[in-house]
Design a protein around this motif. Sequence first.
Motif, PDB file in Angstrom:
ATOM      1  N   LEU A   1      12.028  -0.416   2.938  1.00 43.12           N
ATOM      2  CA  LEU A   1      11.103  -1.449   3.408  1.00 43.12           C
ATOM      3  C   LEU A   1      11.753  -2.814   3.147  1.00 43.12           C
ATOM      4  O   LEU A   1      11.593  -3.404   2.080  1.00 43.12           O
ATOM      5  CB  LEU A   1       9.769  -1.340   2.661  1.00 43.12           C
ATOM      6  N   PRO A   2      12.518  -3.320   4.113  1.00 40.59           N
ATOM      7  CA  PRO A   2      13.226  -4.589   3.894  1.00 40.59           C
ATOM      8  C   PRO A   2      12.346  -5.803   4.182  1.00 40.59           C
ATOM      9  O   PRO A   2      11.486  -5.788   5.068  1.00 40.59           O
ATOM     10  CB  PRO A   2      14.387  -4.507   4.897  1.00 40.59           C
ATOM     11  N   ILE A   3      12.567  -6.858   3.418  1.00 36.94           N
ATOM     12  CA  ILE A   3      11.930  -8.160   3.648  1.00 36.94           C
ATOM     13  C   ILE A   3      13.019  -9.226   3.575  1.00 36.94           C
ATOM     14  O   ILE A   3      13.806  -9.233   2.635  1.00 36.94           O
ATOM     15  CB  ILE A   3      10.854  -8.485   2.593  1.00 36.94           C
ATOM     16  N   ARG A   4      13.058 -10.111   4.555  1.00 35.83           N
ATOM     17  CA  ARG A   4      13.982 -11.244   4.497  1.00 35.83           C
ATOM     18  C   ARG A   4      13.181 -12.523   4.321  1.00 35.83           C
ATOM     19  O   ARG A   4      12.276 -12.820   5.096  1.00 35.83           O
ATOM     20  CB  ARG A   4      14.813 -11.349   5.785  1.00 35.83           C
TER      21      ARG A   4
ATOM     22  N   SER B   1       0.814  -1.219   0.000  1.00 39.04           N
ATOM     23  CA  SER B   1       0.000   0.000   0.000  1.00 39.04           C
ATOM     24  C   SER B   1       0.844   1.264   0.000  1.00 39.04           C
ATOM     25  O   SER B   1       0.330   2.353  -0.210  1.00 39.04           O
ATOM     26  CB  SER B   1      -0.941   0.002   1.210  1.00 39.04           C
ATOM     27  N   HIS B   2       2.140   1.134   0.251  1.00 39.03           N
ATOM     28  CA  HIS B   2       3.031   2.290   0.236  1.00 39.03           C
ATOM     29  C   HIS B   2       3.800   2.313  -1.089  1.00 39.03           C
ATOM     30  O   HIS B   2       3.765   1.367  -1.859  1.00 39.03           O
ATOM     31  CB  HIS B   2       3.991   2.237   1.422  1.00 39.03           C
ATOM     32  N   ASP B   3       4.515   3.399  -1.341  1.00 43.28           N
ATOM     33  CA  ASP B   3       5.205   3.540  -2.619  1.00 43.28           C
ATOM     34  C   ASP B   3       6.723   3.574  -2.456  1.00 43.28           C
ATOM     35  O   ASP B   3       7.446   3.826  -3.416  1.00 43.28           O
ATOM     36  CB  ASP B   3       4.732   4.811  -3.332  1.00 43.28           C
ATOM     37  N   ALA B   4       7.202   3.325  -1.247  1.00 42.62           N
ATOM     38  CA  ALA B   4       8.644   3.395  -0.986  1.00 42.62           C
ATOM     39  C   ALA B   4       9.360   2.187  -1.580  1.00 42.62           C
ATOM     40  O   ALA B   4       8.753   1.125  -1.794  1.00 42.62           O
ATOM     41  CB  ALA B   4       8.884   3.465   0.526  1.00 42.62           C
ATOM     42  N   PRO B   5      10.663   2.299  -1.849  1.00 40.69           N
ATOM     43  CA  PRO B   5      11.436   1.160  -2.370  1.00 40.69           C
ATOM     44  C   PRO B   5      11.442  -0.013  -1.396  1.00 40.69           C
ATOM     45  O   PRO B   5      11.334   0.162  -0.173  1.00 40.69           O
ATOM     46  CB  PRO B   5      12.843   1.739  -2.544  1.00 40.69           C
ATOM     47  N   VAL B   6      11.577  -1.218  -1.958  1.00 42.57           N
ATOM     48  CA  VAL B   6      11.586  -2.456  -1.180  1.00 42.57           C
ATOM     49  C   VAL B   6      12.875  -3.207  -1.496  1.00 42.57           C
ATOM     50  O   VAL B   6      13.292  -3.272  -2.662  1.00 42.57           O
ATOM     51  CB  VAL B   6      10.377  -3.348  -1.536  1.00 42.57           C
ATOM     52  N   LEU B   7      13.509  -3.766  -0.468  1.00 44.29           N
ATOM     53  CA  LEU B   7      14.707  -4.589  -0.655  1.00 44.29           C
ATOM     54  C   LEU B   7      14.422  -5.981  -0.088  1.00 44.29           C
ATOM     55  O   LEU B   7      14.210  -6.143   1.111  1.00 44.29           O
ATOM     56  CB  LEU B   7      15.909  -3.962   0.049  1.00 44.29           C
ATOM     57  N   ILE B   8      14.405  -6.971  -0.976  1.00 41.67           N
ATOM     58  CA  ILE B   8      14.110  -8.350  -0.584  1.00 41.67           C
ATOM     59  C   ILE B   8      15.418  -9.136  -0.530  1.00 41.67           C
ATOM     60  O   ILE B   8      16.145  -9.204  -1.519  1.00 41.67           O
ATOM     61  CB  ILE B   8      13.146  -9.020  -1.581  1.00 41.67           C
ATOM     62  N   ALA B   9      15.708  -9.719   0.616  1.00 44.67           N
ATOM     63  CA  ALA B   9      16.928 -10.502   0.796  1.00 44.67           C
ATOM     64  C   ALA B   9      16.562 -11.955   1.051  1.00 44.67           C
ATOM     65  O   ALA B   9      15.518 -12.261   1.635  1.00 44.67           O
ATOM     66  CB  ALA B   9      17.748  -9.947   1.956  1.00 44.67           C
TER      67      ALA B   9
END
Length: 458
Positions: A301-304, A161-169
Amino acid sequence: MSTAHILVVDDEPDIRDLVKEILEDEGYEVSIAENGASAREARRARRPDLILLDIWMPDIDGISLLKEWAEADGLPCPVIMMSGHGTVETAVEATRLGAWDFIEKPLSMAKLLLTVERALEADKLARENQGLRRHARPVTEPVGRSEVIQRLRAQAGRIASHDAPVLIAGEPGTGKEIYARYIHAQSPRRAGPFVDVGVGSIARENSALELFGSEDGDRVHYGRLEQASGGTLFLDELADMALETQAKLAGALENGSFLRVGGKEPVQVNVRIIAATHRDLEAEIAAGRFREDLYYHLNVLPIRLPPLREHPEDVPELLTYYVNYFVDQENLPYRNFTMAARNRLRNYGWPGNIRELKNLVQRLLILGGGEEIALEEVESAISHSAPARPREPVGAIPLDLPLREAREQFERAYLTQQFKECDGNVARLAEKVGMERTNLYRKLRALGIDPKRTPEDD
């Protein structure tokens, strides 16, 4: 946010303004141009999603302009021709050059709006089909019922729902692209394109051109950033990006605009970036292989993603999903895993994670016979897919050291060995280990390795 951008090119002010007003009332973003020169400039300034192009203009006719664009880098979007003096030959020529449709003047606004809607929808479907060739049956959401997957699905939904960058590790094969597509599909940008870029598959010397496009006079090549305008750009294996391209991307995120290669005027950025990596980016920064400013721009917005061995309770559901996937998409015969086979796979370590599971299912359906997949068949498949053991490192590092000292010892041993294999050539060493030469000199001195001494001197 994902509203289509339409360029209207017509030398008659009344028609130009009327079409602009009606299209804006329908929710489109509209730019206008009064002749070929201003049309070229408008197309350079921003990639349109559709062009309405008049045939008769004072400086250049629309057919010639259409041909110029088609021959330069291909038409960037659907082009609808407009004319009050059209002939069958003109319409045929426009279609041959790639025009999507031909509308006669005086314009019927109802027909114009319907043609625009159909052209945009057809273009969207064409792009989706092109992007989904590798994903004949895309995963609409991550598969699994374990607590960890339910938590990740909920996290991805909130992030969407947000527009910020996401970093998936996560380790290779953990499903990073699945989560990226899921976030895009749940986001306000879902009507826009999802453009995926395998950074490692792009030659490093071409990465800036691939991402940011180029200009050469009136010739404009739109890069992936502009192709994803209004939607999502997915950068897979981000750490493989060349340092120069990292700097350009960091600047684009900082300023909200960028320059195409060879360009002189900035282009605005309207895209959400989701990046993915299996590497430790903080270690890459310390080694001089990744820019710290880009890391902080993307790590909002990090996701592991956990390896499959950390949620083995999802293995049975994943097996069922991929059996059905290959039966539906590749016409493979349906086969059922026995309970013993399922239990064995649930307790398997899955070094290749979900990708390995998918490949294993495909192999068993293709090569096996009978309706059931038994334990013996699974054991044979696992033994044949086990990766070769990596060679032991030269020189053991004591495991009772603090992490920083252990890392320094490893880096010293590693770079010394690589330096010897490069015959003391620092330029070759920099290329081999993937470090910029200035940072490599700094690292060698910090580790007490004299870059001026040949390896045989030690």
